[in-house]
Design a protein around this motif. Sequence first.
Motif, PDB file in Angstrom:
ATOM      1  N   THR A 143       0.825  -1.125  -0.097  1.00 33.97           N
ATOM      2  CA  THR A 143       0.160  -0.084   0.153  1.00 33.97           C
ATOM      3  C   THR A 143       0.935   1.409  -0.091  1.00 33.97           C
ATOM      4  O   THR A 143       0.406   2.246  -0.342  1.00 33.97           O
ATOM      5  CB  THR A 143      -0.851   0.110   1.004  1.00 33.97           C
ATOM      6  N   ASP A 144       2.014   1.163   0.200  1.00 27.43           N
ATOM      7  CA  ASP A 144       2.951   2.289   0.169  1.00 27.43           C
ATOM      8  C   ASP A 144       3.882   2.319  -0.898  1.00 27.43           C
ATOM      9  O   ASP A 144       4.229   1.011  -1.394  1.00 27.43           O
ATOM     10  CB  ASP A 144       3.912   2.200   1.503  1.00 27.43           C
ATOM     11  N   THR A 145       4.450   3.223  -1.342  1.00 26.14           N
ATOM     12  CA  THR A 145       5.429   3.403  -2.222  1.00 26.14           C
ATOM     13  C   THR A 145       6.753   2.855  -1.695  1.00 26.14           C
ATOM     14  O   THR A 145       7.368   3.308  -0.673  1.00 26.14           O
ATOM     15  CB  THR A 145       5.739   4.864  -3.033  1.00 26.14           C
ATOM     16  N   VAL A 146       7.287   1.848  -2.460  1.00 25.74           N
ATOM     17  CA  VAL A 146       8.619   1.296  -1.883  1.00 25.74           C
ATOM     18  C   VAL A 146       9.752   1.983  -2.834  1.00 25.74           C
ATOM     19  O   VAL A 146       9.776   1.837  -4.209  1.00 25.74           O
ATOM     20  CB  VAL A 146       8.696  -0.158  -2.043  1.00 25.74           C
ATOM     21  N   ILE A 147      10.855   2.551  -2.084  1.00 22.03           N
ATOM     22  CA  ILE A 147      12.174   3.171  -3.012  1.00 22.03           C
ATOM     23  C   ILE A 147      13.292   2.331  -2.754  1.00 22.03           C
ATOM     24  O   ILE A 147      13.258   1.776  -1.869  1.00 22.03           O
ATOM     25  CB  ILE A 147      12.219   4.745  -2.671  1.00 22.03           C
ATOM     26  N   CYS A 148      14.394   2.536  -3.529  1.00 16.10           N
ATOM     27  CA  CYS A 148      15.551   1.867  -3.614  1.00 16.10           C
ATOM     28  C   CYS A 148      16.477   2.918  -3.192  1.00 16.10           C
ATOM     29  O   CYS A 148      16.572   3.868  -4.032  1.00 16.10           O
ATOM     30  CB  CYS A 148      15.861   1.059  -4.851  1.00 16.10           C
ATOM     31  N   CYS A 149      17.048   2.578  -1.877  1.00 13.92           N
ATOM     32  CA  CYS A 149      18.277   3.782  -1.703  1.00 13.92           C
ATOM     33  C   CYS A 149      19.383   3.049  -0.822  1.00 13.92           C
ATOM     34  O   CYS A 149      19.405   2.828   0.253  1.00 13.92           O
ATOM     35  CB  CYS A 149      17.425   4.476  -0.355  1.00 13.92           C
ATOM     36  N   PRO A 150      20.349   2.591  -1.623  1.00 11.86           N
ATOM     37  CA  PRO A 150      21.589   1.628  -1.369  1.00 11.86           C
ATOM     38  C   PRO A 150      22.271   2.508  -0.249  1.00 11.86           C
ATOM     39  O   PRO A 150      23.021   1.828   0.586  1.00 11.86           O
ATOM     40  CB  PRO A 150      22.189   1.361  -2.546  1.00 11.86           C
ATOM     41  N   ASP A 151      22.517   3.748  -0.332  1.00 11.09           N
ATOM     42  CA  ASP A 151      23.407   4.296   0.467  1.00 11.09           C
ATOM     43  C   ASP A 151      22.772   5.094   1.711  1.00 11.09           C
ATOM     44  O   ASP A 151      23.437   5.548   2.513  1.00 11.09           O
ATOM     45  CB  ASP A 151      24.252   5.586  -0.404  1.00 11.09           C
ATOM     46  N   GLY A 152      21.322   4.865   1.570  1.00 11.05           N
ATOM     47  CA  GLY A 152      20.623   5.384   2.955  1.00 11.05           C
ATOM     48  C   GLY A 152      20.336   6.821   2.692  1.00 11.05           C
ATOM     49  O   GLY A 152      19.663   7.459   3.799  1.00 11.05           O
ATOM     50  N   LYS A 153      20.929   7.626   1.559  1.00 11.83           N
ATOM     51  CA  LYS A 153      20.613   9.024   1.616  1.00 11.83           C
ATOM     52  C   LYS A 153      19.805   9.525   0.510  1.00 11.83           C
ATOM     53  O   LYS A 153      19.132  10.519   0.718  1.00 11.83           O
ATOM     54  CB  LYS A 153      22.053   9.609   1.729  1.00 11.83           C
ATOM     55  N   THR A 154      20.150   8.825  -0.729  1.00 16.01           N
ATOM     56  CA  THR A 154      19.139   9.519  -1.867  1.00 16.01           C
ATOM     57  C   THR A 154      18.533   8.279  -2.579  1.00 16.01           C
ATOM     58  O   THR A 154      18.960   7.131  -2.405  1.00 16.01           O
ATOM     59  CB  THR A 154      20.414  10.224  -2.760  1.00 16.01           C
ATOM     60  N   VAL A 155      17.542   8.671  -3.178  1.00 19.97           N
ATOM     61  CA  VAL A 155      16.713   7.459  -3.780  1.00 19.97           C
ATOM     62  C   VAL A 155      17.260   7.311  -5.414  1.00 19.97           C
ATOM     63  O   VAL A 155      17.511   7.918  -5.932  1.00 19.97           O
ATOM     64  CB  VAL A 155      15.380   8.046  -4.067  1.00 19.97           C
ATOM     65  N   GLU A 156      17.588   6.015  -5.414  1.00 19.38           N
ATOM     66  CA  GLU A 156      18.086   5.352  -6.508  1.00 19.38           C
ATOM     67  C   GLU A 156      17.071   4.921  -7.696  1.00 19.38           C
ATOM     68  O   GLU A 156      17.051   4.925  -8.953  1.00 19.38           O
ATOM     69  CB  GLU A 156      19.119   4.194  -6.256  1.00 19.38           C
ATOM     70  N   GLY A 157      15.908   4.505  -6.909  1.00 22.10           N
ATOM     71  CA  GLY A 157      14.677   3.927  -8.015  1.00 22.10           C
ATOM     72  C   GLY A 157      13.485   3.977  -7.082  1.00 22.10           C
ATOM     73  O   GLY A 157      13.521   3.817  -6.047  1.00 22.10           O
ATOM     74  N   VAL A 158      12.543   3.865  -7.905  1.00 17.56           N
ATOM     75  CA  VAL A 158      11.057   3.745  -7.278  1.00 17.56           C
ATOM     76  C   VAL A 158      10.451   2.455  -7.952  1.00 17.56           C
ATOM     77  O   VAL A 158      10.409   2.448  -9.087  1.00 17.56           O
ATOM     78  CB  VAL A 158      10.357   4.910  -7.512  1.00 17.56           C
ATOM     79  N   ALA A 159       9.776   1.713  -7.057  1.00 14.46           N
ATOM     80  CA  ALA A 159       9.447   0.283  -7.416  1.00 14.46           C
ATOM     81  C   ALA A 159       8.184   0.702  -7.907  1.00 14.46           C
ATOM     82  O   ALA A 159       7.103   1.361  -7.332  1.00 14.46           O
ATOM     83  CB  ALA A 159       9.525  -0.791  -6.423  1.00 14.46           C
ATOM     84  N   ASP A 160       7.500  -0.286  -8.627  1.00 13.27           N
ATOM     85  CA  ASP A 160       6.183  -0.325  -9.172  1.00 13.27           C
ATOM     86  C   ASP A 160       5.332  -1.020  -8.257  1.00 13.27           C
ATOM     87  O   ASP A 160       5.191  -2.113  -8.197  1.00 13.27           O
ATOM     88  CB  ASP A 160       5.948  -0.975 -10.355  1.00 13.27           C
ATOM     89  N   ARG A 161       4.649  -0.282  -7.269  1.00 13.29           N
ATOM     90  CA  ARG A 161       3.674  -0.611  -6.436  1.00 13.29           C
ATOM     91  C   ARG A 161       2.798  -1.622  -6.915  1.00 13.29           C
ATOM     92  O   ARG A 161       2.230  -2.714  -6.019  1.00 13.29           O
ATOM     93  CB  ARG A 161       2.950   0.600  -5.752  1.00 13.29           C
ATOM     94  N   ASN A 162       2.243  -1.662  -7.795  1.00 13.57           N
ATOM     95  CA  ASN A 162       1.062  -2.553  -8.295  1.00 13.57           C
ATOM     96  C   ASN A 162       1.446  -3.961  -8.733  1.00 13.57           C
ATOM     97  O   ASN A 162       0.729  -4.901  -8.539  1.00 13.57           O
ATOM     98  CB  ASN A 162       0.724  -1.921  -9.932  1.00 13.57           C
ATOM     99  N   VAL A 163       2.986  -4.268  -8.532  1.00 16.72           N
ATOM    100  CA  VAL A 163       3.244  -5.659  -8.748  1.00 16.72           C
ATOM    101  C   VAL A 163       3.986  -6.229  -7.389  1.00 16.72           C
ATOM    102  O   VAL A 163       4.664  -7.058  -7.510  1.00 16.72           O
ATOM    103  CB  VAL A 163       4.204  -5.744 -10.089  1.00 16.72           C
ATOM    104  N   LEU A 164       3.983  -5.285  -6.146  1.00 19.07           N
ATOM    105  CA  LEU A 164       4.663  -5.576  -5.109  1.00 19.07           C
ATOM    106  C   LEU A 164       3.795  -6.141  -4.049  1.00 19.07           C
ATOM    107  O   LEU A 164       2.530  -5.444  -4.069  1.00 19.07           O
ATOM    108  CB  LEU A 164       5.408  -4.195  -4.454  1.00 19.07           C
ATOM    109  N   TYR A 165       4.143  -7.080  -3.216  1.00 19.24           N
ATOM    110  CA  TYR A 165       3.419  -7.691  -1.943  1.00 19.24           C
ATOM    111  C   TYR A 165       4.151  -7.646  -0.932  1.00 19.24           C
ATOM    112  O   TYR A 165       5.432  -7.665  -1.062  1.00 19.24           O
ATOM    113  CB  TYR A 165       2.734  -9.050  -2.499  1.00 19.24           C
TER     114      TYR A 165
END
Length: 237
Positions: A143-165
């Motif tokens: 139900t929430d947007t999931v972001i990818c942030c390998p360094d813990g500081k900046t967003v590297e990518g945003v996942a498609d919430r429609n296919v995430l569980y």
Amino acid sequence: MVFALVLAGGTGSRMGNNGKPKQFLMVCGKPVIIHTLEKFCLHGGMGQIIVLCPSLWVSYAQGIINEYLGNYIENITVICGGASRNDTIMAGISYIDGCYGLDDSTIIVTHDAARPFINNRIIDENIETTLKYGAATTAVPATDTVICCPDGKTVEGVADRNVLYMCQTPQTFYAKKLQSLYHALTGSEREKFTDASGIFVKNNLPVGIVQGEMYNFKITYPNDLAVAEEYIRQGIV
């Protein structure tokens, strides 16, 4: 035969310094794990319910089971778990093999002890889905947007919430198949796959999804105890 493996190995570090693992904390007059075990006892479809916990807590777990679930003590066995979640599941499978024998039809329903709001529908559909696909995991749509942030500081990518569980438990497997796949993993792979269903995915084997419930949450933080108390008082679960 179908067995329940109730995984009670957590230390509850995120619950705060209370000296007792979260699965043994009280909710509405009973330890959390007792609420969980009641659901499996009342389901009635398990050959045996096996509780796996740290060695220091085996006697304690057995004591509260005797106190609260005396009518079901013959259906519940408490044994030591392993160093990790998957090692604990393997300990459960080894126990089943030694006491009952394993065959290709033996199914294990693995569930978190600190997730007390499991219901019969979810248990039944886990078994049915495993019979169909070979493995099952309980999950709810993200139900929430999931972001990818390998360094813990900046967003590297945003996942498609429609296919995430979001995964919950139970997760259910053919015991011999999971055991075989696990023993074939390297040491580093065993550390990587903290979720047993990932072992099936790695081997390109299907894992069916069972629709979970938002209230089937895992008690993790102090406020979760208050939420669980309110759910029970209001009869939500």
